[in-house]
Design a protein around this motif. Structure first.
Motif, PDB file in Angstrom:
ATOM      1  N   ASP A 186       0.824  -1.211   0.000  1.00 60.01           N
ATOM      2  CA  ASP A 186       0.000   0.000   0.000  1.00 60.01           C
ATOM      3  C   ASP A 186       0.858   1.261   0.000  1.00 60.01           C
ATOM      4  OD1 ASP A 186      -2.372  -1.413  -0.080  1.00 60.01           O
ATOM      5  OD2 ASP A 186      -2.666  -1.349   2.091  1.00 60.01           O
ATOM      6  N   THR A 187       1.959   1.241   0.734  1.00 62.23           N
ATOM      7  CA  THR A 187       2.860   2.403   0.752  1.00 62.23           C
ATOM      8  C   THR A 187       3.406   2.665  -0.638  1.00 62.23           C
ATOM      9  OG1 THR A 187       3.468   2.133   3.065  1.00 62.23           O
ATOM     10  CG2 THR A 187       5.047   3.312   1.666  1.00 62.23           C
ATOM     11  N   LYS A 239       2.059   1.911  -3.506  1.00 64.28           N
ATOM     12  CA  LYS A 239       0.980   2.412  -4.359  1.00 64.28           C
ATOM     13  C   LYS A 239       0.608   3.854  -4.029  1.00 64.28           C
ATOM     14  CE  LYS A 239      -0.777  -2.195  -5.198  1.00 64.28           C
ATOM     15  NZ  LYS A 239      -1.847  -3.158  -4.909  1.00 64.28           N
ATOM     16  N   ARG A 240       0.651   4.228  -2.746  1.00 61.47           N
ATOM     17  CA  ARG A 240       0.338   5.612  -2.351  1.00 61.47           C
ATOM     18  C   ARG A 240       1.408   6.594  -2.820  1.00 61.47           C
ATOM     19  NH1 ARG A 240      -0.947   3.248   2.670  1.00 61.47           N
ATOM     20  NH2 ARG A 240       1.049   3.974   3.482  1.00 61.47           N
ATOM     21  N   ARG A 241       2.614   6.134  -3.044  1.00 66.72           N
ATOM     22  CA  ARG A 241       3.712   7.021  -3.441  1.00 66.72           C
ATOM     23  C   ARG A 241       3.800   7.236  -4.953  1.00 66.72           C
ATOM     24  NH1 ARG A 241       3.080   7.823   1.327  1.00 66.72           N
ATOM     25  NH2 ARG A 241       4.658   7.537   2.906  1.00 66.72           N
ATOM     26  N   ALA A 247      -1.197   8.989  -7.649  1.00 74.33           N
ATOM     27  CA  ALA A 247      -1.888   9.020  -6.362  1.00 74.33           C
ATOM     28  C   ALA A 247      -1.397  10.192  -5.514  1.00 74.33           C
ATOM     29  CB  ALA A 247      -1.664   7.697  -5.621  1.00 74.33           C
ATOM     30  N   GLY A 270       1.847  11.070  -5.175  1.00 75.68           N
ATOM     31  CA  GLY A 270       3.178  10.815  -4.632  1.00 75.68           C
ATOM     32  C   GLY A 270       4.301  11.270  -5.546  1.00 75.68           C
TER      33      GLY A 270
END
Length: 71
Positions: free
Chosen positions: A20-21, A23-25, A29, A31
């Motif tokens: 998840d980290t 993908k969030r970066r 998104a 990032g």
């Protein structure tokens, strides 16, 4: 020679972060990881995302350096 491009679970494990980290970066998104340099999308919505582990590690390091200078 081993490829530095890995699927999400393998890249996350090598980098010591969650999937998840990663993908969030991604830039899409909000990032700092860039499509084509740090990660690649597959040809369909269900395709795996592949990550350039060396580039992502370097990008994380650069962000860490900036955070320490600002803090």
């Amino acid at each position: 020679m081993t490829s530095s491009w890995k699927r999400t679970p393998d890249a996350a494990e090598q980098l010591g972060v969650s999937s998840d980290t990663l993908k969030r970066r991604r830039d899409i998104a909000g990032g700092f990881l860039e499509n084509g340099r740090d990660y690649n999308l597959g040809p369909s919505r269900n395709s795996s995302i592949t990550w350039n582990v060396e580039n992502v590690r370097s990008a994380f390091n650069q962000r860490g350096l900036l955070a320490r200078k600002e803090g």
